[in-house]
Design a protein around this motif. Structure first.
Motif, PDB file in Angstrom:
ATOM      1  N   CYS A  25      34.873  25.298 -37.190  1.00 59.20           N
ATOM      2  CA  CYS A  25      35.474  23.977 -36.938  1.00 59.20           C
ATOM      3  C   CYS A  25      34.761  23.190 -35.853  1.00 59.20           C
ATOM      4  O   CYS A  25      34.684  21.968 -35.913  1.00 59.20           O
ATOM      5  CB  CYS A  25      36.939  24.120 -36.548  1.00 59.20           C
ATOM      6  SG  CYS A  25      37.859  25.216 -37.633  1.00 59.20           S
ATOM      7  N   CYS A  44      43.927  19.735 -40.975  1.00 56.51           N
ATOM      8  CA  CYS A  44      43.499  21.005 -41.567  1.00 56.51           C
ATOM      9  C   CYS A  44      44.510  22.094 -41.195  1.00 56.51           C
ATOM     10  O   CYS A  44      44.763  22.331 -40.013  1.00 56.51           O
ATOM     11  CB  CYS A  44      42.108  21.399 -41.077  1.00 56.51           C
ATOM     12  SG  CYS A  44      41.583  23.011 -41.718  1.00 56.51           S
ATOM     13  N   CYS A  90      34.106  19.430 -36.966  1.00 57.18           N
ATOM     14  CA  CYS A  90      34.401  19.113 -38.362  1.00 57.18           C
ATOM     15  C   CYS A  90      35.241  17.836 -38.437  1.00 57.18           C
ATOM     16  O   CYS A  90      36.203  17.671 -37.683  1.00 57.18           O
ATOM     17  CB  CYS A  90      35.177  20.276 -38.971  1.00 57.18           C
ATOM     18  SG  CYS A  90      35.690  19.974 -40.661  1.00 57.18           S
ATOM     19  N   TYR A  97      36.131  23.660 -46.095  1.00 62.90           N
ATOM     20  CA  TYR A  97      35.340  22.432 -46.072  1.00 62.90           C
ATOM     21  C   TYR A  97      34.583  22.250 -47.392  1.00 62.90           C
ATOM     22  O   TYR A  97      34.531  21.164 -47.962  1.00 62.90           O
ATOM     23  CB  TYR A  97      34.368  22.476 -44.888  1.00 62.90           C
ATOM     24  CG  TYR A  97      33.614  21.195 -44.707  1.00 62.90           C
ATOM     25  CD1 TYR A  97      34.191  20.113 -44.055  1.00 62.90           C
ATOM     26  CD2 TYR A  97      32.314  21.053 -45.201  1.00 62.90           C
ATOM     27  CE1 TYR A  97      33.496  18.924 -43.898  1.00 62.90           C
ATOM     28  CE2 TYR A  97      31.623  19.869 -45.046  1.00 62.90           C
ATOM     29  CZ  TYR A  97      32.210  18.811 -44.390  1.00 62.90           C
ATOM     30  OH  TYR A  97      31.522  17.631 -44.244  1.00 62.90           O
ATOM     31  N   LEU A 147      39.205  18.148 -39.047  1.00 66.30           N
ATOM     32  CA  LEU A 147      40.093  18.837 -38.095  1.00 66.30           C
ATOM     33  C   LEU A 147      41.532  18.347 -38.192  1.00 66.30           C
ATOM     34  O   LEU A 147      42.474  19.130 -38.240  1.00 66.30           O
ATOM     35  CB  LEU A 147      39.632  18.574 -36.650  1.00 66.30           C
ATOM     36  CG  LEU A 147      38.395  19.280 -36.108  1.00 66.30           C
ATOM     37  CD1 LEU A 147      38.216  18.930 -34.648  1.00 66.30           C
ATOM     38  CD2 LEU A 147      38.497  20.767 -36.283  1.00 66.30           C
ATOM     39  N   CYS A 188      32.019  26.636 -44.041  1.00 62.67           N
ATOM     40  CA  CYS A 188      33.465  26.864 -44.119  1.00 62.67           C
ATOM     41  C   CYS A 188      33.957  26.713 -45.555  1.00 62.67           C
ATOM     42  O   CYS A 188      33.690  25.697 -46.210  1.00 62.67           O
ATOM     43  CB  CYS A 188      34.199  25.868 -43.225  1.00 62.67           C
ATOM     44  SG  CYS A 188      35.985  25.898 -43.484  1.00 62.67           S
ATOM     45  N   PHE A 202      44.354  25.251 -41.343  1.00 62.07           N
ATOM     46  CA  PHE A 202      43.809  26.333 -40.529  1.00 62.07           C
ATOM     47  C   PHE A 202      43.676  25.890 -39.072  1.00 62.07           C
ATOM     48  O   PHE A 202      44.150  26.554 -38.156  1.00 62.07           O
ATOM     49  CB  PHE A 202      42.448  26.807 -41.062  1.00 62.07           C
ATOM     50  CG  PHE A 202      41.829  27.842 -40.167  1.00 62.07           C
ATOM     51  CD1 PHE A 202      42.266  29.153 -40.211  1.00 62.07           C
ATOM     52  CD2 PHE A 202      40.861  27.489 -39.243  1.00 62.07           C
ATOM     53  CE1 PHE A 202      41.732  30.105 -39.348  1.00 62.07           C
ATOM     54  CE2 PHE A 202      40.326  28.430 -38.372  1.00 62.07           C
ATOM     55  CZ  PHE A 202      40.763  29.740 -38.436  1.00 62.07           C
ATOM     56  N   ASN A 237      30.559  23.302 -39.862  1.00 59.00           N
ATOM     57  CA  ASN A 237      31.535  23.358 -40.955  1.00 59.00           C
ATOM     58  C   ASN A 237      30.877  23.565 -42.322  1.00 59.00           C
ATOM     59  O   ASN A 237      31.564  23.800 -43.308  1.00 59.00           O
ATOM     60  CB  ASN A 237      32.406  22.103 -40.977  1.00 59.00           C
ATOM     61  CG  ASN A 237      31.604  20.837 -41.161  1.00 59.00           C
ATOM     62  OD1 ASN A 237      30.404  20.887 -41.387  1.00 59.00           O
ATOM     63  ND2 ASN A 237      32.259  19.704 -41.051  1.00 59.00           N
TER      64      ASN A 237
HETATM   65  S1  SF4 Z   1      35.702  23.729 -40.494  1.00 59.89           S
HETATM   66 FE1  SF4 Z   1      37.056  24.305 -42.170  1.00 59.89          FE
HETATM   67  S2  SF4 Z   1      38.851  25.254 -41.239  1.00 59.89           S
HETATM   68 FE2  SF4 Z   1      37.768  24.090 -39.662  1.00 59.89          FE
HETATM   69  S3  SF4 Z   1      38.733  22.073 -39.615  1.00 59.89           S
HETATM   70 FE3  SF4 Z   1      36.973  21.960 -40.999  1.00 59.89          FE
HETATM   71  S4  SF4 Z   1      37.824  22.374 -43.013  1.00 59.89           S
HETATM   72 FE4  SF4 Z   1      39.327  23.082 -41.513  1.00 59.89          FE
END
Ligand code: SF4
Length: 72
Positions: free
Chosen positions: A32, A10, A4, A42, A7, A39, A12, A36
């Protein structure tokens, strides 16, 4: 498999949200580091902007994300 682009910074991914460690690792792998597009964080970031992503929105909460997006 695609990392993603959100990252960095983020909450999370940076472990700033409480998670069961096993579950957190599982989500990171699933969302991630692989796909993504499903997500919740996202989805909201892409449509409404990163600043609109709630601090307590977890990657698997796509229903809540969808609701937020519909409401704008
Ligand atoms: S996939 Fe979602 S949780 Fe993971 S880094 Fe990307 S936005 Fe953040």
């Amino acid at each position: 498999m695609k990392k993603c682009e959100l990252l960095d910074g983020c909450l999370f991914f940076r472990d700033k949200m409480p998670t069961d460690q096993g579950l957190g690792a599982l989500y990171k792998k699933k969302y991630c580091l692989d796909d993504n597009s499903k997500c919740a964080r996202y989805m909201v970031a892409k449509v409404l902007g990163r600043e609109k992503v709630p601090t307590d929105l977890y990657p698997n909460m796509s229903d809540s994300a969808q609701e937020m997006i519909e409401k704008g």
